[in-house]
Design a protein around this motif. Structure first.
Motif, short mmCIF file in Angstrom:
data_model
loop_
_atom_site.label_atom_id
_atom_site.label_comp_id
_atom_site.label_asym_id
_atom_site.label_seq_id
_atom_site.Cartn_x
_atom_site.Cartn_y
_atom_site.Cartn_z
N ILE A 76 0.84 -1.18 0.00
CA ILE A 76 0.00 0.00 0.00
C ILE A 76 0.88 1.24 0.00
O ILE A 76 1.89 1.30 0.71
N ASP A 77 0.51 2.25 -0.78
CA ASP A 77 1.10 3.58 -0.66
C ASP A 77 0.13 4.39 0.18
O ASP A 77 -0.98 4.70 -0.26
N PRO A 78 0.50 4.74 1.42
CA PRO A 78 -0.44 5.46 2.29
C PRO A 78 -0.95 6.77 1.70
O PRO A 78 -2.01 7.25 2.09
N ARG A 79 -0.22 7.35 0.77
CA ARG A 79 -0.67 8.60 0.17
C ARG A 79 -1.98 8.42 -0.59
O ARG A 79 -2.75 9.38 -0.77
N ARG A 100 7.52 14.30 11.98
CA ARG A 100 6.22 14.47 11.33
C ARG A 100 5.76 13.11 10.80
O ARG A 100 4.91 13.04 9.91
N LEU A 101 6.30 12.05 11.34
CA LEU A 101 6.06 10.71 10.83
C LEU A 101 4.57 10.36 10.83
O LEU A 101 3.89 10.48 11.85
N LEU A 102 4.08 9.93 9.69
CA LEU A 102 2.73 9.39 9.57
C LEU A 102 2.84 7.88 9.44
O LEU A 102 3.43 7.37 8.47
N ILE A 103 2.28 7.17 10.40
CA ILE A 103 2.26 5.71 10.35
C ILE A 103 0.86 5.28 9.92
O ILE A 103 -0.12 5.56 10.61
N ALA A 104 0.80 4.62 8.79
CA ALA A 104 -0.48 4.22 8.19
C ALA A 104 -0.28 2.87 7.52
O ALA A 104 0.85 2.41 7.34
N PRO A 105 -1.38 2.19 7.17
CA PRO A 105 -1.24 0.92 6.47
C PRO A 105 -0.28 1.04 5.29
O PRO A 105 -0.35 1.96 4.48
N GLY A 106 0.65 0.10 5.21
CA GLY A 106 1.76 0.17 4.28
C GLY A 106 3.08 0.39 4.99
O GLY A 106 4.15 0.19 4.42
N TYR A 107 3.00 0.80 6.29
CA TYR A 107 4.21 1.03 7.08
C TYR A 107 4.75 -0.29 7.62
O TYR A 107 3.99 -1.14 8.07
N ARG A 108 6.06 -0.44 7.60
CA ARG A 108 6.73 -1.61 8.17
C ARG A 108 7.42 -1.21 9.47
O ARG A 108 8.28 -0.33 9.48
N PHE A 109 7.03 -1.85 10.58
CA PHE A 109 7.57 -1.50 11.89
C PHE A 109 8.97 -2.06 12.06
O PHE A 109 9.23 -3.22 11.74
N GLY A 133 -1.88 19.44 17.35
CA GLY A 133 -2.10 18.77 16.08
C GLY A 133 -2.60 17.35 16.24
O GLY A 133 -3.13 16.76 15.29
N THR A 134 -2.45 16.78 17.45
CA THR A 134 -2.96 15.43 17.67
C THR A 134 -4.48 15.38 17.51
O THR A 134 -5.06 14.34 17.25
N PHE A 135 -5.15 16.55 17.66
CA PHE A 135 -6.60 16.63 17.46
C PHE A 135 -6.96 17.13 16.07
O PHE A 135 -8.14 17.31 15.76
N GLN A 136 -5.95 17.37 15.23
CA GLN A 136 -6.21 17.93 13.91
C GLN A 136 -6.99 16.93 13.06
O GLN A 136 -6.52 15.83 12.79
N PRO A 137 -8.19 17.30 12.62
CA PRO A 137 -8.96 16.36 11.81
C PRO A 137 -8.36 16.21 10.41
O PRO A 137 -7.71 17.12 9.90
N VAL A 138 -8.56 15.04 9.83
CA VAL A 138 -8.13 14.81 8.45
C VAL A 138 -9.28 15.26 7.53
O VAL A 138 -10.34 14.65 7.52
N LYS A 139 -9.05 16.33 6.80
CA LYS A 139 -10.09 16.89 5.93
C LYS A 139 -9.85 16.55 4.46
O LYS A 139 -10.75 16.71 3.65
N ALA A 140 -8.65 16.11 4.13
CA ALA A 140 -8.32 15.84 2.74
C ALA A 140 -8.98 14.54 2.28
O ALA A 140 -9.19 13.61 3.06
N ASP A 141 -9.28 14.47 0.97
CA ASP A 141 -9.84 13.25 0.40
C ASP A 141 -8.82 12.11 0.40
O ASP A 141 -9.17 10.95 0.59
N ARG A 142 -7.55 12.47 0.17
CA ARG A 142 -6.47 11.48 0.18
C ARG A 142 -5.44 11.90 1.22
O ARG A 142 -5.22 13.08 1.45
N MET A 143 -4.80 10.91 1.85
CA MET A 143 -3.80 11.22 2.87
C MET A 143 -2.64 12.01 2.29
O MET A 143 -1.95 12.72 3.02
N ALA A 144 -2.40 11.90 0.99
CA ALA A 144 -1.32 12.66 0.35
C ALA A 144 -1.49 14.15 0.57
O ALA A 144 -0.51 14.91 0.55
N ASP A 145 -2.73 14.61 0.79
CA ASP A 145 -3.01 16.04 0.93
C ASP A 145 -3.19 16.46 2.37
O ASP A 145 -3.58 17.61 2.63
#
Length: 430
Positions: free
Chosen positions: A4-7, A357-366, A237-249
């Motif tokens: 997966i590309d999280p973007r 500014r790390l975003l951990i989302a599906p596609g990330y390898r721990f 920013g931990t409460f910042q809502p995700v408003k973009a249609d895609r995580m890339a934005d």
């Protein structure tokens, strides 16, 4: 399945129904009485948090975030009597370093969120308060400039000898999560802090740690579990809502982290035994350590002088793990941690100061973390993305179970112990 590309992800695919009545409005009288949903190798069990020591994998190292929440919410008055709310986000002048800014005396400038500010036309607003020894004091705040939904606020105060940390401590209010929608209380002053909080600077609590008691920490030690501490000052920013249609934005917020050389050595010595993050902030910090080390190995400073000069620029960007996945595949966690220790030696310090500014989302390898202790997070949030990255599609079963079995949600809610199964591959579709 292809990675997966999280973007390309849509946050709308990471939601669930959360009735308002399931959000915990207050903490339980006993921290350790909260419930604990254990997800181990795909199997779920219902426990209480005081049962945690019996549920942990043998030999685990627990890493805690020792940040302390500051009273960053100021209720000021206009000359006409109207109220203006100022939420201090980050220092701007004369210091951008949080530690130095909190020790600043007489005057300073911070970036703030401003509530009820439309009628604040010009001139200062004030907060009258008493110092710790009962002396009258006044804080003046003047709006300098507005940008991107925030404002630069010039503060000055009397007595001028007070450090700004003391001004906030005696005149401010705890910045409770906005969804609680209530004033802070004397109970919050104790319970919206972890019992091990030490380093002032957060504007939100690392809530996974709120369940621990001194007695439980002592039991963990008696049973042979190791512990370590990092510091990530949780931002608004931990409460910042995700408003973009895609995580890339969606732009991830930046948070400062501090990690000692002692913890880096502890992590190295502990491998390959399991490392558990207490909270998403600890997890983001631990995984950021790997990417900071990768950055040093891929683009090493040419001299010790260059290392010192570049020390403030140590940063993990939002997409670094995904852009550097191929070259990083050749770099082990041990090599990355050793690179950080070598960097500290070259710069003559024993504490790593960096930002993430790390975003951990599906596609990330721990790379560092094997499991997570965490509360239940808001729908369509980056914290839920992190849980989905750890558990794969099983995150839905965990949240469905919690909803069906009466668990309390969000900051003052119940907890979970998430130990992913070997088949929960980070590249699996979610």
């Amino acid at each position: 399945m292809s990675p997966i590309d999280p973007r390309a992800l849509s946050i709308q695919d990471f939601t669930y129904p959360l009735p308002a009545g399931r959000i915990a409005p207050e903490p339980l009288p006993d921290r350790a009485a909260s419930r604990l949903l254990v997800s181990r190798e795909g199997q779920l069990s219902d426990q209480h948090f005081r049962d945690l020591p019996a549920e942990l994998p043998p030999g685990a190292l627990l890493v805690f975030n020792d940040t302390r929440v500051v009273r960053a919410r100021l209720l000021a008055r206009r000359p006409t009597g109207g109220r203006v709310e100022l939420f201090c986000l980050e220092p701007v002048a004369p210091h951008r370093s949080l530690e130095l800014a909190l020790q600043q005396t007489a005057a300073c400038t911070w970036r703030c969120l401003v509530g009820n500010g439309r009628r604040w036309k010009e001139g200062p607003v004030t907060v009258d308060f008493e110092t710790a020894d009962g002396q009258p004091a006044t804080l003046w705040a003047e709006r300098q400039a507005a940008e991107a939904g925030t404002a630069l606020i010039d503060f000055r105060w009397e007595p001028a000898a007070l450090p700004f940390a003391e001004v906030l401590r005696t005149s401010g209010h705890l910045p409770l999560p906005p969804y609680l929608d209530r004033p802070d209380t004397a109970t919050d002053a104790v319970r919206y802090q972890t019992v091990y909080a030490a380093a002032e600077g957060a504007v939100a609590a690392p809530t996974a740690g709120l369940h621990f008691t001194p007695e439980l920490l002592a039991e963990l030690q008696q049973r042979g579990f190791s512990s370590g501490h990092i510091t990530l000052h949780v931002g608004a920013g931990t409460f910042q809502p995700v408003k973009a249609d895609r995580m890339a934005d969606h732009p991830m917020h930046t948070e400062p982290i501090l990690v000692t050389a002692a913890l880096l050595r502890q992590l190295l010595a502990h491998r390959p035994r399991p490392v558990l993050a207490v909270g998403t902030t600890s997890l983001r910090t631990l995984e950021s350590l790997y990417w900071l080390g990768v950055g040093l190995l891929l683009v090493p400073p040419k001299t010790a002088e260059a290392a010192v000069a570049n020390r403030p620029e140590l940063l993990v960007t939002q997409w670094q793990p995904y852009d550097l996945a191929e070259p990083a595949a050749r770099i082990s966690p041990e090599a990355a941690l050793r690179a950080l220790l070598q960097h500290l030696e070259a710069t003559g310090t024993d504490t790593l100061q960096a930002s993430t500014r790390l975003l951990i989302a599906p596609g990330y390898r721990f790379r560092i973390v094997n499991g997570l202790i965490t509360n239940f997070h808001q729908p369509e949030s980056t914290l839920l993305l992190l849980v989905a990255a750890l558990l794969g599609p099983r995150w839905r079963a965990v949240y469905d179970h919690a909803l069906a079995h009466g668990y309390r949600f969000l900051s003052y809610g119940d907890s979970s112990l998430l130990m992913p199964a070997a088949t929960d591959a980070p590249d699996a579709e979610c």
